[in-house]
Motif scaffolding. Structure first.
Motif, PDB file in Angstrom:
ATOM      1  N   SER A 107       0.833  -1.204   0.000  1.00 45.70           N
ATOM      2  CA  SER A 107       0.000   0.000   0.000  1.00 45.70           C
ATOM      3  C   SER A 107       0.864   1.249   0.000  1.00 45.70           C
ATOM      4  N   SER A 108       0.340   2.313  -0.554  1.00 46.05           N
ATOM      5  CA  SER A 108       1.026   3.602  -0.514  1.00 46.05           C
ATOM      6  C   SER A 108       0.748   4.277   0.823  1.00 46.05           C
ATOM      7  N   GLY A 109       1.501   5.331   1.103  1.00 47.76           N
ATOM      8  CA  GLY A 109       1.307   6.056   2.356  1.00 47.76           C
ATOM      9  C   GLY A 109      -0.024   6.787   2.433  1.00 47.76           C
ATOM     10  N   ARG A 110      -0.710   6.873   1.296  1.00 52.56           N
ATOM     11  CA  ARG A 110      -2.004   7.564   1.281  1.00 52.56           C
ATOM     12  C   ARG A 110      -3.123   6.623   0.839  1.00 52.56           C
ATOM     13  N   ALA A 111      -2.951   5.343   1.133  1.00 49.78           N
ATOM     14  CA  ALA A 111      -3.932   4.348   0.699  1.00 49.78           C
ATOM     15  C   ALA A 111      -5.270   4.540   1.400  1.00 49.78           C
ATOM     16  N   PHE A 114      -9.845   9.778   4.853  1.00 50.64           N
ATOM     17  CA  PHE A 114     -11.124  10.152   5.458  1.00 50.64           C
ATOM     18  C   PHE A 114     -12.089  10.593   4.359  1.00 50.64           C
ATOM     19  N   THR A 115     -13.354  10.400   4.609  1.00 51.50           N
ATOM     20  CA  THR A 115     -14.378  10.633   3.590  1.00 51.50           C
ATOM     21  C   THR A 115     -15.098  11.960   3.807  1.00 51.50           C
ATOM     22  N   PRO A 116     -15.821  12.428   2.785  1.00 53.02           N
ATOM     23  CA  PRO A 116     -16.672  13.613   2.972  1.00 53.02           C
ATOM     24  C   PRO A 116     -17.690  13.424   4.085  1.00 53.02           C
ATOM     25  N   ALA A 117     -18.146  12.189   4.292  1.00 51.92           N
ATOM     26  CA  ALA A 117     -19.120  11.929   5.367  1.00 51.92           C
ATOM     27  C   ALA A 117     -18.528  12.261   6.731  1.00 51.92           C
ATOM     28  N   MET A 118     -17.232  12.020   6.907  1.00 48.11           N
ATOM     29  CA  MET A 118     -16.599  12.374   8.173  1.00 48.11           C
ATOM     30  C   MET A 118     -16.615  13.878   8.372  1.00 48.11           C
ATOM     31  N   HIS A 119     -16.274  14.619   7.318  1.00 49.90           N
ATOM     32  CA  HIS A 119     -16.262  16.078   7.442  1.00 49.90           C
ATOM     33  C   HIS A 119     -17.672  16.633   7.634  1.00 49.90           C
ATOM     34  N   GLY A 183     -10.484   2.922   1.801  1.00 49.89           N
ATOM     35  CA  GLY A 183      -9.152   2.372   1.608  1.00 49.89           C
ATOM     36  C   GLY A 183      -9.071   1.494   0.383  1.00 49.89           C
ATOM     37  N   PRO A 184      -7.929   0.843   0.189  1.00 50.85           N
ATOM     38  CA  PRO A 184      -7.719  -0.013  -0.985  1.00 50.85           C
ATOM     39  C   PRO A 184      -8.503  -1.315  -0.865  1.00 50.85           C
ATOM     40  N   ASP A 185      -8.417  -2.153  -1.890  1.00 50.20           N
ATOM     41  CA  ASP A 185      -9.119  -3.438  -1.868  1.00 50.20           C
ATOM     42  C   ASP A 185      -8.704  -4.292  -0.679  1.00 50.20           C
ATOM     43  N   SER A 186      -7.458  -4.150  -0.240  1.00 51.13           N
ATOM     44  CA  SER A 186      -6.973  -4.962   0.887  1.00 51.13           C
ATOM     45  C   SER A 186      -7.610  -4.578   2.213  1.00 51.13           C
ATOM     46  N   PHE A 187      -8.329  -3.457   2.258  1.00 52.71           N
ATOM     47  CA  PHE A 187      -9.014  -3.030   3.479  1.00 52.71           C
ATOM     48  C   PHE A 187      -9.888  -4.163   4.014  1.00 52.71           C
ATOM     49  N   ASP A 188     -10.578  -4.865   3.128  1.00 48.62           N
ATOM     50  CA  ASP A 188     -11.500  -5.923   3.533  1.00 48.62           C
ATOM     51  C   ASP A 188     -10.861  -7.306   3.478  1.00 48.62           C
ATOM     52  N   LYS A 189      -9.526  -7.352   3.473  1.00 49.68           N
ATOM     53  CA  LYS A 189      -8.801  -8.620   3.411  1.00 49.68           C
ATOM     54  C   LYS A 189      -7.801  -8.703   4.569  1.00 49.68           C
TER      55      LYS A 189
END
Length: 318
Positions: A107-111, A114-119, A183-189
């Motif tokens: 993963s990259s450092g920015r993988a 935060f989402t607009p929903a958080m803001h 996050g990336p696809d690996s978020f759920d793995k």
């Protein structure tokens, strides 16, 4: 360096060496231009900058390069450079094996972001974050946005995920609403979490350093910029095999081809071979790490001298 080449046919320069490893803050395109230059050679490389400049307060990470360029002679290209000559033969064998490499699974450092929903839910978050990092999951996220996180999973019917980070100089995992982070696809793995930097700040040679407590993390676990993740697996067993591989001396040797500073971003994993981490693998991942190293040495055809170099230079990990 560019200016010197404009005015002289023969140029010798003493500079920081990070560009030879395509590392540091010089533009990647410029690094790659230098490595492809047919007229450039490395006359001398010194990993410990204080040996050449004893008055330095802090070492120059990545060492010092003495380069020689002759516009009228073919001296290169450098193509790729290793701080240890023994690595050249090992890297050649790995590349000639036709193997794929693991960097695409890092993963990259920015993988994670935060989402607009958080803001929308927390307008005050914007003021607590840097103006140019309104979605970044920073290393200090727990202190920066304490209102987002919970030590234990709330029982309120909402969906929650965990964030792995550092709180008060210790690793911590806290809960936040799943809609607040992506996050990336690996978020759920399953994947392996590795600190984004390893090695002491006073270290001059980062080759073979032990990774700082890499761990398997499960589905629904994100990480702050303190960490990167490796792999994306359906089972915990595959992730555990990957963790064992990353602890091996062989994998960390190949990481050491490009890791010349504390940091080990995705680009430094470019020459670490990918492996099959299932039970059908040509490597028996149930063995001890030294036994796995022996299998990997055999797989890539390393000779006794190359094996001795790795065994002497690379620190063991349990």
């Amino acid at each position: 360096m560019d200016a010197a080449y404009e005015v002289g046919d023969k140029v010798v320069l003493i500079t920081p060496a990070r560009f030879l490893f395509n590392a540091g803050f010089t533009p990647k395109a410029w690094n790659e231009k230098m490595l492809a230059d047919l007229h450039l050679s490395v006359a001398h490389y010194e990993p410990d900058s204080k040996r050449l400049f004893p008055g330095l307060t802090d070492p120059i990470k990545g060492g010092i390069a003495v380069t020689y360029r002759d516009s009228k002679r073919k001296l290169g290209p450098i193509s790729f450079f290793t701080g240890h000559p023994e690595l050249n033969a090992i890297l050649r064998k790995v590349r000639e094996s036709g193997t794929a490499f693991i960097d695409g699974d890092v993963s990259s450092g920015r993988a994670y972001a935060f989402t607009p929903a958080m803001h929308d839910a927390f307008p005050e978050a914007s003021g607590a974050m840097s103006s140019d990092a309104q979605v970044r999951v920073s290393t200090n996220a727990f202190e920066q946005l304490p209102f987002l996180f919970h030590e234990t999973r709330p029982d309120d019917g909402d969906e929650y995920v965990q964030l792995l980070g550092v709180l008060k100089n210790k690793r911590a995992a806290q809960w936040l609403r799943s809609e607040y982070i992506t996050g990336p696809d690996s978020f759920d793995k399953y994947k392996v979490s590795v600190p984004a930097a390893n090695g002491s700040g006073s270290t001059t040679d980062f080759f073979g350093v032990a990774l700082n407590n890499p761990t398997v993390v499960g589905p629904g676990v994100a990480v702050t910029q303190t960490f990167i993740t490796v792999g994306s697996f359906d089972t915990a067993a595959e992730a555990q095999a990957c963790l064992t591989y990353l602890k091996s001396k062989f994998a960390r040797t190949m990481l050491g081809v490009l890791k010349v500073t504390q940091h080990n971003p995705r680009s430094t994993w470019k020459f670490v071979p990918a492996q099959n981490f299932t039970s059908d693998s040509d490597i028996d991942w149930t063995k001890t790490i030294p036994e796995i190293d022996a299998q990997l040495y055999a797989k890539y055809g390393l000779d006794a001298e190359e094996i001795a170099f790795i065994e002497a230079k690379v620190k063991p990990m349990e």
